[in-house]
Design a protein around this motif. Structure first.
Motif, PDB file in Angstrom:
ATOM      1  N   LEU A 176      -6.228  16.769  -5.470  1.00 13.19           N
ATOM      2  CA  LEU A 176      -5.006  16.164  -6.803  1.00 13.19           C
ATOM      3  C   LEU A 176      -4.034  16.131  -6.722  1.00 13.19           C
ATOM      4  CD1 LEU A 176      -5.390  13.903  -9.150  1.00 13.19           C
ATOM      5  CD2 LEU A 176      -4.967  15.978 -10.631  1.00 13.19           C
ATOM      6  N   ILE A 177      -3.584  17.664  -6.675  1.00 15.92           N
ATOM      7  CA  ILE A 177      -2.112  18.377  -6.405  1.00 15.92           C
ATOM      8  C   ILE A 177      -1.873  17.551  -4.789  1.00 15.92           C
ATOM      9  CG2 ILE A 177      -3.314  20.848  -4.561  1.00 15.92           C
ATOM     10  CD1 ILE A 177      -0.888  22.005  -6.207  1.00 15.92           C
ATOM     11  N   SER A 178      -2.534  17.237  -3.629  1.00 14.18           N
ATOM     12  CA  SER A 178      -2.028  16.951  -2.632  1.00 14.18           C
ATOM     13  C   SER A 178      -1.884  15.533  -2.492  1.00 14.18           C
ATOM     14  CB  SER A 178      -2.703  16.789  -1.708  1.00 14.18           C
ATOM     15  OG  SER A 178      -4.247  16.725  -1.106  1.00 14.18           O
ATOM     16  N   VAL A 179      -1.949  14.381  -3.777  1.00 18.78           N
ATOM     17  CA  VAL A 179      -2.269  12.906  -3.401  1.00 18.78           C
ATOM     18  C   VAL A 179      -0.169  12.689  -3.604  1.00 18.78           C
ATOM     19  CG1 VAL A 179      -2.334  11.082  -4.536  1.00 18.78           C
ATOM     20  CG2 VAL A 179      -3.927  12.305  -4.950  1.00 18.78           C
ATOM     21  N   ASP A 180      -0.369  12.229  -2.764  1.00 21.63           N
ATOM     22  CA  ASP A 180       0.706  11.676  -2.328  1.00 21.63           C
ATOM     23  C   ASP A 180       1.963  10.993  -2.973  1.00 21.63           C
ATOM     24  OD1 ASP A 180       3.876  10.620  -1.153  1.00 21.63           O
ATOM     25  OD2 ASP A 180       3.810  11.399   0.512  1.00 21.63           O
ATOM     26  N   THR A 181       2.451  10.993  -4.236  1.00 25.82           N
ATOM     27  CA  THR A 181       2.438  10.085  -5.492  1.00 25.82           C
ATOM     28  C   THR A 181       3.267   8.838  -5.546  1.00 25.82           C
ATOM     29  OG1 THR A 181       4.657  11.333  -6.469  1.00 25.82           O
ATOM     30  CG2 THR A 181       1.349  11.189  -7.072  1.00 25.82           C
ATOM     31  N   ASP A 182       4.469   9.351  -4.567  1.00 23.86           N
ATOM     32  CA  ASP A 182       5.746   8.246  -3.859  1.00 23.86           C
ATOM     33  C   ASP A 182       5.302   7.100  -2.789  1.00 23.86           C
ATOM     34  OD1 ASP A 182       7.626   9.635  -5.253  1.00 23.86           O
ATOM     35  OD2 ASP A 182       8.064  11.351  -3.226  1.00 23.86           O
ATOM     36  N   ALA A 183       4.176   8.078  -2.117  1.00 19.95           N
ATOM     37  CA  ALA A 183       3.706   6.630  -1.667  1.00 19.95           C
ATOM     38  C   ALA A 183       2.894   5.766  -2.202  1.00 19.95           C
ATOM     39  CB  ALA A 183       2.568   7.585  -0.331  1.00 19.95           C
ATOM     40  N   ILE A 184       2.145   6.164  -3.415  1.00 22.38           N
ATOM     41  CA  ILE A 184       1.477   5.017  -3.837  1.00 22.38           C
ATOM     42  C   ILE A 184       2.240   4.100  -4.455  1.00 22.38           C
ATOM     43  CG2 ILE A 184       0.074   5.106  -5.936  1.00 22.38           C
ATOM     44  CD1 ILE A 184      -1.001   7.872  -4.924  1.00 22.38           C
ATOM     45  N   GLU A 185       3.690   5.021  -5.400  1.00 27.72           N
ATOM     46  CA  GLU A 185       4.780   4.018  -6.039  1.00 27.72           C
ATOM     47  C   GLU A 185       5.622   3.045  -4.669  1.00 27.72           C
ATOM     48  OE1 GLU A 185       8.893   4.285  -7.551  1.00 27.72           O
ATOM     49  OE2 GLU A 185       8.092   6.318  -7.471  1.00 27.72           O
ATOM     50  N   THR A 186       5.293   2.993  -3.614  1.00 30.18           N
ATOM     51  CA  THR A 186       6.479   2.395  -2.137  1.00 30.18           C
ATOM     52  C   THR A 186       5.037   1.429  -2.028  1.00 30.18           C
ATOM     53  OG1 THR A 186       7.415   4.184  -1.165  1.00 30.18           O
ATOM     54  CG2 THR A 186       6.487   2.347   0.162  1.00 30.18           C
ATOM     55  N   ARG A 187       3.044   2.027  -1.411  1.00 31.10           N
ATOM     56  CA  ARG A 187       2.520   0.578  -1.746  1.00 31.10           C
ATOM     57  C   ARG A 187       2.688  -0.147  -2.737  1.00 31.10           C
ATOM     58  NH1 ARG A 187      -0.568   4.801   0.207  1.00 31.10           N
ATOM     59  NH2 ARG A 187      -1.398   5.144  -1.935  1.00 31.10           N
ATOM     60  N   LEU A 188       2.501   0.540  -3.730  1.00 27.94           N
ATOM     61  CA  LEU A 188       2.824  -0.596  -4.813  1.00 27.94           C
ATOM     62  C   LEU A 188       3.446  -1.930  -5.250  1.00 27.94           C
ATOM     63  CD1 LEU A 188       1.406   1.283  -8.248  1.00 27.94           C
ATOM     64  CD2 LEU A 188      -0.363  -0.758  -7.163  1.00 27.94           C
ATOM     65  N   ARG A 189       4.710  -1.435  -5.218  1.00 23.90           N
ATOM     66  CA  ARG A 189       6.058  -2.295  -4.489  1.00 23.90           C
ATOM     67  C   ARG A 189       6.689  -3.213  -3.523  1.00 23.90           C
ATOM     68  NH1 ARG A 189      10.381  -0.248  -8.657  1.00 23.90           N
ATOM     69  NH2 ARG A 189      11.833  -1.258  -7.192  1.00 23.90           N
ATOM     70  N   ARG A 190       5.794  -2.270  -3.068  1.00 23.58           N
ATOM     71  CA  ARG A 190       5.494  -3.800  -1.665  1.00 23.58           C
ATOM     72  C   ARG A 190       4.487  -4.453  -1.111  1.00 23.58           C
ATOM     73  NH1 ARG A 190       3.862  -0.343   2.162  1.00 23.58           N
ATOM     74  NH2 ARG A 190       1.855  -0.987   2.975  1.00 23.58           N
ATOM     75  N   LYS A 191       3.536  -4.262  -2.176  1.00 21.69           N
ATOM     76  CA  LYS A 191       2.076  -5.184  -1.792  1.00 21.69           C
ATOM     77  C   LYS A 191       2.172  -6.241  -3.193  1.00 21.69           C
ATOM     78  CE  LYS A 191      -0.730  -2.923   0.366  1.00 21.69           C
ATOM     79  NZ  LYS A 191      -2.559  -2.124   0.570  1.00 21.69           N
ATOM     80  N   LEU A 192       2.815  -5.763  -4.344  1.00 19.10           N
ATOM     81  CA  LEU A 192       3.186  -6.264  -5.618  1.00 19.10           C
ATOM     82  C   LEU A 192       4.823  -6.849  -6.122  1.00 19.10           C
ATOM     83  CD1 LEU A 192      -0.189  -4.247  -7.306  1.00 19.10           C
ATOM     84  CD2 LEU A 192      -0.055  -6.723  -6.513  1.00 19.10           C
TER      85      LEU A 192
END
Length: 264
Positions: free
Chosen positions: A87-103
């Motif tokens: 959990l500590i290594s999950v890239d939260t910034d990358a998740i945010e970027t994917r969500l804003r790009r795809k949706l």
């Protein structure tokens, strides 16, 4: 003449045994630092293993909140959370970027680790303030002028944006100067400035040029707004004008200090 006494000659000084006090103090501090380092090493190894090597703190679930039009399943699929990863290594910034790009409907999203196994996605969706008809579908426009989604049914209570931009004359000059995206934002600014009672009655926002924006209300009534400038003053003037002339079908607040109304 009496000889010198022992007291007069003085007693010999005794030599100190062991290192000087300053050296002893330095050695004590060094021992303390070494001991502290060993403690941190022994404590750190289990901590690192706990966060990165064990199965106790891994990403296993996703929680989605804040959606209105989107479904939690859509958001979770677009997020692509790496399940099974520490959990500590999950890239939260990358998740945010994917969500804003795809949706593009997502205006903002807060990605938060929820210990010991979760990722929380707190979504804020864009809200349409205008719609643009395109063929048999409708493009939603938010309060920043962003066209973010195409839907098959027009959302209720959202005015249509009608761009009737002339290709010649003063209107064409306005189009060349400001460009269509800027004129769309001007229409958005007008829609946001409308009094609540007028906004509920507005069916269409028409734009011919930067300073030629008008509204079509229910019942065939028309409001000449002009540019988006002095929106608050125009809103107050329109409210007063409609109260003073409730049966009027035409209102002009393009110059808020000199409004006009008429039957048609």
């Amino acid at each position: 003449m009496a000889g010198s006494t022992t007291a007069e000659r003085g007693e010999p000084k005794q030599k100190s045994s062991g290192p000087p006090p300053r050296l002893r103090s330095r050695r004590a501090r060094l021992r303390a630092i070494v001991l502290l380092g060993l403690v941190l090493v022994f404590l750190g190894i289990p901590t690192v293993w706990l966060f990165y090597g064990s199965d106790w703190l891994r990403a296993e679930r996703v929680s989605v909140s804040g959606t209105r039009v989107l479904t939690p399943a859509q958001v979770e699929a677009a997020a692509e959370v790496p399940f099974g990863k520490p959990l500590i290594s999950v890239d939260t910034d990358a998740i945010e970027t994917r969500l804003r790009r795809k949706l593009p409907r997502i205006d903002s999203v807060d990605v938060v680790r929820s210990w010991p196994h979760g990722i929380d996605l707190k979504v804020v969706e864009r809200t349409p303030v205008l719609i643009v008809q395109k063929g048999g579908k409708f493009v939603e426009v938010d309060d920043e002028g962003v066209r973010f989604a195409t839907v098959s049914e027009a959302p209720k209570g959202v005015p249509a944006l009608e761009l009737t931009l002339a290709r010649s004359g003063s209107a064409a000059a306005s189009l060349r100067r400001f460009g269509e995206p800027r004129l769309v934002r001007e229409a958005v600014a007008v829609a946001r400035a409308l009094p609540a009672a007028v906004a509920r009655e507005t069916q269409t926002v028409k734009v011919r040029s930067y300073d030629a924006i008008s509204l079509e209300l229910r019942g065939g009534r028309t409001v000449v707004w002009g540019s988006s400038e002095k929106g608050a003053a125009k809103a107050r003037t329109l409210t007063a004008l409609m109260k003073a002339s409730p049966d009027a079908g035409y209102f002009d607040v393009s110059v808020p200090t000199a409004p006009a109304s008429s039957a048609s």
